[in-house]
Design a protein around this motif. Structure first.
Motif, mmCIF file in Angstrom:
data_model
loop_
_atom_site.group_PDB
_atom_site.id
_atom_site.type_symbol
_atom_site.label_atom_id
_atom_site.label_comp_id
_atom_site.label_asym_id
_atom_site.label_seq_id
_atom_site.Cartn_x
_atom_site.Cartn_y
_atom_site.Cartn_z
ATOM 1 N N GLY A 180 0.790 -1.235 0.000
ATOM 2 C CA GLY A 180 0.000 0.000 0.000
ATOM 3 C C GLY A 180 0.813 1.271 0.000
ATOM 4 O O GLY A 180 0.282 2.349 0.303
ATOM 5 N N CYS A 181 2.081 1.194 -0.354
ATOM 6 C CA CYS A 181 2.925 2.387 -0.371
ATOM 7 C C CYS A 181 2.687 3.168 -1.657
ATOM 8 O O CYS A 181 2.555 2.586 -2.743
ATOM 9 N N GLY A 182 2.582 4.498 -1.549
ATOM 10 C CA GLY A 182 2.406 5.346 -2.717
ATOM 11 C C GLY A 182 3.692 5.466 -3.517
ATOM 12 O O GLY A 182 4.759 5.025 -3.094
ATOM 13 N N GLU A 183 3.589 6.108 -4.694
ATOM 14 C CA GLU A 183 4.733 6.185 -5.587
ATOM 15 C C GLU A 183 5.871 7.007 -4.983
ATOM 16 O O GLU A 183 7.033 6.621 -5.060
ATOM 17 N N PHE A 184 5.541 8.157 -4.380
ATOM 18 C CA PHE A 184 6.605 8.929 -3.751
ATOM 19 C C PHE A 184 7.126 8.206 -2.517
ATOM 20 O O PHE A 184 8.323 8.283 -2.210
ATOM 21 N N GLY A 185 6.252 7.504 -1.824
ATOM 22 C CA GLY A 185 6.695 6.709 -0.680
ATOM 23 C C GLY A 185 7.658 5.610 -1.090
ATOM 24 O O GLY A 185 8.614 5.304 -0.362
ATOM 25 N N ILE A 186 7.428 5.011 -2.255
ATOM 26 C CA ILE A 186 8.358 3.996 -2.766
ATOM 27 C C ILE A 186 9.735 4.613 -2.995
ATOM 28 O O ILE A 186 10.763 4.035 -2.628
ATOM 29 N N PHE A 187 9.726 5.802 -3.598
ATOM 30 C CA PHE A 187 11.004 6.465 -3.846
ATOM 31 C C PHE A 187 11.713 6.786 -2.536
ATOM 32 O O PHE A 187 12.917 6.517 -2.392
ATOM 33 N N TRP A 188 10.977 7.336 -1.576
ATOM 34 C CA TRP A 188 11.601 7.816 -0.348
ATOM 35 C C TRP A 188 11.975 6.685 0.607
ATOM 36 O O TRP A 188 13.020 6.736 1.266
ATOM 37 N N ARG A 189 11.132 5.652 0.680
ATOM 38 C CA ARG A 189 11.347 4.600 1.669
ATOM 39 C C ARG A 189 12.066 3.383 1.120
ATOM 40 O O ARG A 189 12.642 2.606 1.898
ATOM 41 N N VAL A 190 12.032 3.185 -0.187
ATOM 42 C CA VAL A 190 12.641 1.994 -0.775
ATOM 43 C C VAL A 190 13.877 2.354 -1.607
ATOM 44 O O VAL A 190 14.962 1.798 -1.392
ATOM 45 N N ILE A 191 13.707 3.298 -2.547
ATOM 46 C CA ILE A 191 14.796 3.604 -3.473
ATOM 47 C C ILE A 191 15.931 4.339 -2.776
ATOM 48 O O ILE A 191 17.112 3.971 -2.911
ATOM 49 N N VAL A 192 15.616 5.406 -2.023
ATOM 50 C CA VAL A 192 16.662 6.239 -1.417
ATOM 51 C C VAL A 192 17.584 5.444 -0.491
ATOM 52 O O VAL A 192 18.816 5.593 -0.577
ATOM 53 N N PRO A 193 17.061 4.581 0.414
ATOM 54 C CA PRO A 193 17.997 3.819 1.254
ATOM 55 C C PRO A 193 18.929 2.908 0.457
ATOM 56 O O PRO A 193 20.073 2.683 0.861
ATOM 57 N N VAL A 194 18.461 2.401 -0.697
ATOM 58 C CA VAL A 194 19.284 1.489 -1.483
ATOM 59 C C VAL A 194 20.383 2.239 -2.242
ATOM 60 O O VAL A 194 21.485 1.721 -2.418
ATOM 61 N N ILE A 195 20.086 3.450 -2.679
ATOM 62 C CA ILE A 195 21.028 4.194 -3.533
ATOM 63 C C ILE A 195 21.885 5.173 -2.737
ATOM 64 O O ILE A 195 22.451 6.109 -3.317
ATOM 65 N N ARG A 196 21.982 5.017 -1.440
ATOM 66 C CA ARG A 196 22.774 5.950 -0.633
ATOM 67 C C ARG A 196 24.225 6.089 -1.096
ATOM 68 O O ARG A 196 24.761 7.197 -1.104
ATOM 69 N N PRO A 197 24.919 5.003 -1.484
ATOM 70 C CA PRO A 197 26.291 5.204 -1.987
ATOM 71 C C PRO A 197 26.346 6.108 -3.213
ATOM 72 O O PRO A 197 27.230 6.968 -3.325
ATOM 73 N N GLY A 198 25.407 5.909 -4.144
ATOM 74 C CA GLY A 198 25.361 6.781 -5.318
ATOM 75 C C GLY A 198 25.046 8.210 -4.962
ATOM 76 O O GLY A 198 25.614 9.156 -5.533
#
Length: 289
Positions: A180-198
């Motif tokens: 039930g996560c929204g699109e911006f929530g996916i970016f903020w909660r899923v994508i950002v933690p994964v791409i921290r080195p970049g």
């Protein structure tokens, strides 16, 4: 039946390669070390015996005179303002745009991304006149808006982050949608933690680019009150000779080295503290999307 275990020969240290790298390191660091050391020498000694090294003769006179003659504090303050706001815009919007290019499919996607990449091929000098006319029409010449907004969402930053985000598995996003996560929530909660080195690598590059930017600030911020650090350094000799009657070549050289040393220290400290994140970010940004 006894299995035989093959022991691979230990790799010998490549002395020749290490020696070559050390020579390169010395060649790159020698001018920096000379400038840092010479800034503490009396102005006359810098010119008369530039390679001499006498710690007992070290003095802070070049620094004292430089801070009196050059508005370097104002340059640091203006650069800090531009760095904070322009850097924040780059670090927020560039990954968002890259996320759209990497994980969504829409009409004209490749055409728009190609247009973004084309802007990387345009020399800065080609864009200066149109941008300056635009800033003049908006009444933004000699303002922070003109220093911050143009180029804030950089094409290279979008390309860099797209390469990083493309490597994130789509299954993570699908699992977040199921929860039930929204699109911006996916970016903020899923994508950002994964791409921290970049993001860390992009952050270091962004800071260095903004800190060292000279061409655009010198064009759009002709007022001394709005001059950034690099613009102040470029006019340093004029400021010294204008503020001190009879300032000779040795005086200008000593204060120039002192100002350059002060300007160099923040970047050296930044790279030393964040070199691990920067290297990890380089590796993350090298992944093919």
């Amino acid at each position: 039946m006894t299995a035989t275990v093959k022991h691979e020969p230990r790799s010998r240290p490549r002395i020749g390669s290490h020696a070559f790298l050390m020579l390169l390191l010395a060649a790159f660091l020698a001018p920096v070390a000379w400038a840092l050391v010479s800034a503490f020498k009396p102005a006359g000694d810098i010119v008369s015996s530039p390679l001499s090294f006498d710690p007992s003769a070290f003095t802070l006179d070049n620094y004292r005179a430089m801070f009196q003659d050059v508005p370097i504090g104002q340059g640091f303050a203006n650069t800090a303002v531009v760095l904070v706001f322009k850097g924040a815009i780059t670090m927020f919007f560039a990954p968002l745009a890259a996320y759209a290019f990497a994980k969504y499919r829409f009409v004209g996607q490749n055409l728009i991304f190609g247009a973004v990449l084309v802007t990387l091929m345009l020399p800065t000098i080609v864009l200066i006149i149109p941008l300056l006319l635009e800033m003049k029409a908006l009444g933004w010449v000699n303002t922070y808006q003109a220093l911050i907004l143009p180029g804030a969402v950089d094409a290279f930053a979008i390309f860099w982050m797209r390469q990083v985000i493309s490597a994130v598995p789509d299954e993570l996003m699908d699992a977040a949608r199921v929860d039930g996560c929204g699109e911006f929530g996916i970016f903020w909660r899923v994508i950002v933690p994964v791409i921290r080195p970049g993001l860390a690598g992009l952050g270091v590059l962004t800071i260095m680019n903004i800190y060292n930017d000279f061409v655009w600030p010198v064009v759009v911020a002709s007022n001394e009150r709005m001059a950034t650090l690099q613009v102040v350094l470029s006019t340093l000799a004029q400021n010294i000779t204008g503020n001190r009657i009879g300032a000779d070549y040795a005086t200008v050289t000593g204060e120039l080295l002192a100002a350059s040393s002060v300007a160099l220290i923040p970047l050296l400290v930044l790279f030393i503290l964040l070199q691990r994140h920067f290297i990890n970010g380089i590796m993350a940004g090298s992944v093919k999307g």
